[in-house]
Design a protein around this motif. Structure first.
Motif, PDB file in Angstrom:
ATOM      1  N   LYS A 119       0.819  -1.218   0.000  1.00  0.00           N
ATOM      2  CA  LYS A 119       0.000   0.000   0.000  1.00  0.00           C
ATOM      3  C   LYS A 119       0.847   1.259   0.000  1.00  0.00           C
ATOM      4  O   LYS A 119       0.415   2.307  -0.480  1.00  0.00           O
ATOM      5  CB  LYS A 119      -0.921   0.004   1.224  1.00  0.00           C
ATOM      6  CG  LYS A 119      -2.024  -1.041   1.166  1.00  0.00           C
ATOM      7  CD  LYS A 119      -2.910  -0.950   2.408  1.00  0.00           C
ATOM      8  CE  LYS A 119      -4.032  -1.974   2.359  1.00  0.00           C
ATOM      9  NZ  LYS A 119      -4.877  -1.929   3.580  1.00  0.00           N
ATOM     10  N   ALA A 120       2.055   1.165   0.576  1.00  0.00           N
ATOM     11  CA  ALA A 120       2.989   2.298   0.618  1.00  0.00           C
ATOM     12  C   ALA A 120       2.343   3.551   1.201  1.00  0.00           C
ATOM     13  O   ALA A 120       2.559   4.659   0.721  1.00  0.00           O
ATOM     14  CB  ALA A 120       3.539   2.589  -0.781  1.00  0.00           C
ATOM     15  N   GLU A 121       1.546   3.363   2.244  1.00  0.00           N
ATOM     16  CA  GLU A 121       0.840   4.490   2.847  1.00  0.00           C
ATOM     17  C   GLU A 121       1.250   4.754   4.300  1.00  0.00           C
ATOM     18  O   GLU A 121       0.960   5.811   4.840  1.00  0.00           O
ATOM     19  CB  GLU A 121      -0.672   4.233   2.805  1.00  0.00           C
ATOM     20  CG  GLU A 121      -1.244   4.145   1.399  1.00  0.00           C
ATOM     21  CD  GLU A 121      -2.704   3.756   1.399  1.00  0.00           C
ATOM     22  OE1 GLU A 121      -3.202   3.350   2.477  1.00  0.00           O
ATOM     23  OE2 GLU A 121      -3.355   3.858   0.336  1.00  0.00           O
ATOM     24  N   ASP A 122       1.888   3.781   4.914  1.00  0.00           N
ATOM     25  CA  ASP A 122       2.215   3.887   6.329  1.00  0.00           C
ATOM     26  C   ASP A 122       3.611   4.483   6.499  1.00  0.00           C
ATOM     27  O   ASP A 122       4.612   3.875   6.109  1.00  0.00           O
ATOM     28  CB  ASP A 122       2.161   2.498   6.979  1.00  0.00           C
ATOM     29  CG  ASP A 122       2.336   2.538   8.490  1.00  0.00           C
ATOM     30  OD1 ASP A 122       2.721   3.594   9.016  1.00  0.00           O
ATOM     31  OD2 ASP A 122       2.087   1.510   9.137  1.00  0.00           O
ATOM     32  N   VAL A 123       3.699   5.679   7.091  1.00  0.00           N
ATOM     33  CA  VAL A 123       4.991   6.343   7.253  1.00  0.00           C
ATOM     34  C   VAL A 123       5.889   5.608   8.245  1.00  0.00           C
ATOM     35  O   VAL A 123       7.097   5.844   8.283  1.00  0.00           O
ATOM     36  CB  VAL A 123       4.806   7.804   7.715  1.00  0.00           C
ATOM     37  CG1 VAL A 123       4.082   8.603   6.656  1.00  0.00           C
ATOM     38  CG2 VAL A 123       4.088   7.874   9.057  1.00  0.00           C
ATOM     39  N   ASN A 124       5.305   4.732   9.057  1.00  0.00           N
ATOM     40  CA  ASN A 124       6.093   3.986  10.038  1.00  0.00           C
ATOM     41  C   ASN A 124       6.625   2.672   9.491  1.00  0.00           C
ATOM     42  O   ASN A 124       7.359   1.966  10.188  1.00  0.00           O
ATOM     43  CB  ASN A 124       5.249   3.702  11.284  1.00  0.00           C
ATOM     44  CG  ASN A 124       4.891   4.975  12.034  1.00  0.00           C
ATOM     45  OD1 ASN A 124       5.727   5.850  12.211  1.00  0.00           O
ATOM     46  ND2 ASN A 124       3.640   5.076  12.457  1.00  0.00           N
TER      47      ASN A 124
END
Length: 258
Positions: A119-124
């Motif tokens: 998804k490449a959406e989680d900054v963590n």
């Protein structure tokens, strides 16, 4: 907080010292505990050092998987490296029983986080990637064998592979941090570039040296511009080609001829 890239450079210095130009003087020639490990064949030592390079490569492939949103090709590449690493770690159990479970733990993390990475959406995500790979690198860092059993050219090529995988891993990790909003202050790419070129220049195999230098000459400016533009396809494709050349040279003669 230190990023994964900085740790890669630190751990990689066990295999090679960027301040040393002569590959034959690299710390790869000494065991990390200062004691010579006896009764290790050249093939066993070679496999152990190849596992080190596969660790960095698996990190790169997981970053690529994230950048490609988990597409089929990147998934196949990742699966291949994970399987190769586990096979090697299992084969090395008699001398390093800690490697197989460490690799398995890393693989479990990768498999548990595939959907999130895609998804490449989680900054963590990259932080967790760093933390889990740090565990594997720590285990590997504590078990580098003495390599005096290897000839100089083999050590040189293994060092080149290690440097190459560091660079690719650093480049791709930098790219996922661009989109994740995290800063990477030092990738180590410049240092590894200098080392890789120095090692290449010392190769005894003139044909291999020419091939690698030609490919690296095409790629170098792109790598060094990592903080200006992204060229993931060019970097992965060219480095794949260089890796293939180096691995072919490392094959035992009987395997190469079969």
């Amino acid at each position: 907080m230190k990023h994964l890239l900085l740790l890669m450079v630190t751990v990689g210095s066990v295999l090679m010292n960027t301040a040393q130009v002569n590959a034959d003087e690299s710390p790869v020639n000494k065991a990390t505990d200062g004691q010579t490990q006896v009764n290790l064949s050249a093939d066993t030592v070679r496999q152990r050092l190849l596992l080190q390079t596969l660790a960095y490569r698996s990190s790169a492939e997981f970053s690529l998987y994230s950048l490609q949103h988990g597409d089929r090709k990147s998934a196949q590449r990742l699966d291949t490296v994970l399987a190769e690493g586990q096979t090697l770690a299992n084969a090395l159990k008699p001398n390093w029983p800690e490697l197989a479970p460490a690799w398995q733990e890393m693989t479990q993390f990768v498999n548990d986080n595939r959907a999130l990475a895609a998804k490449a959406e989680d900054v963590n995500f990259s932080i967790r990637l760093e933390e889990n790979y740090n565990k594997l690198y720590a285990v590997l860092d504590g078990s580098i064998p003495d390599t005096t059993v290897l000839d100089n050219e083999t050590r040189r090529i293994l060092n080149m592979l290690d440097s190459l995988e560091h660079i690719v891993s650093a480049y791709l990790f930098f790219n996922i941090n661009i989109f994740g909003g995290l800063s990477v202050t030092d990738t180590g790419i410049e240092q590894q570039n200098k080392l890789f070129k120095a090692l290449t220049a010392e190769l005894d195999d003139a044909e291999l040296r020419t091939q690698v230098e030609r490919k690296w000459g095409f790629l170098e400016s792109t790598l060094l511009a990592y903080n200006e533009r992204s060229a993931v396809f060019i970097v992965t494709r060219t480095c794949d080609s260089i890796r293939e050349l180096l691995l072919k040279k490392l094959q035992p003669e009987d395997s190469a001829e079969s």
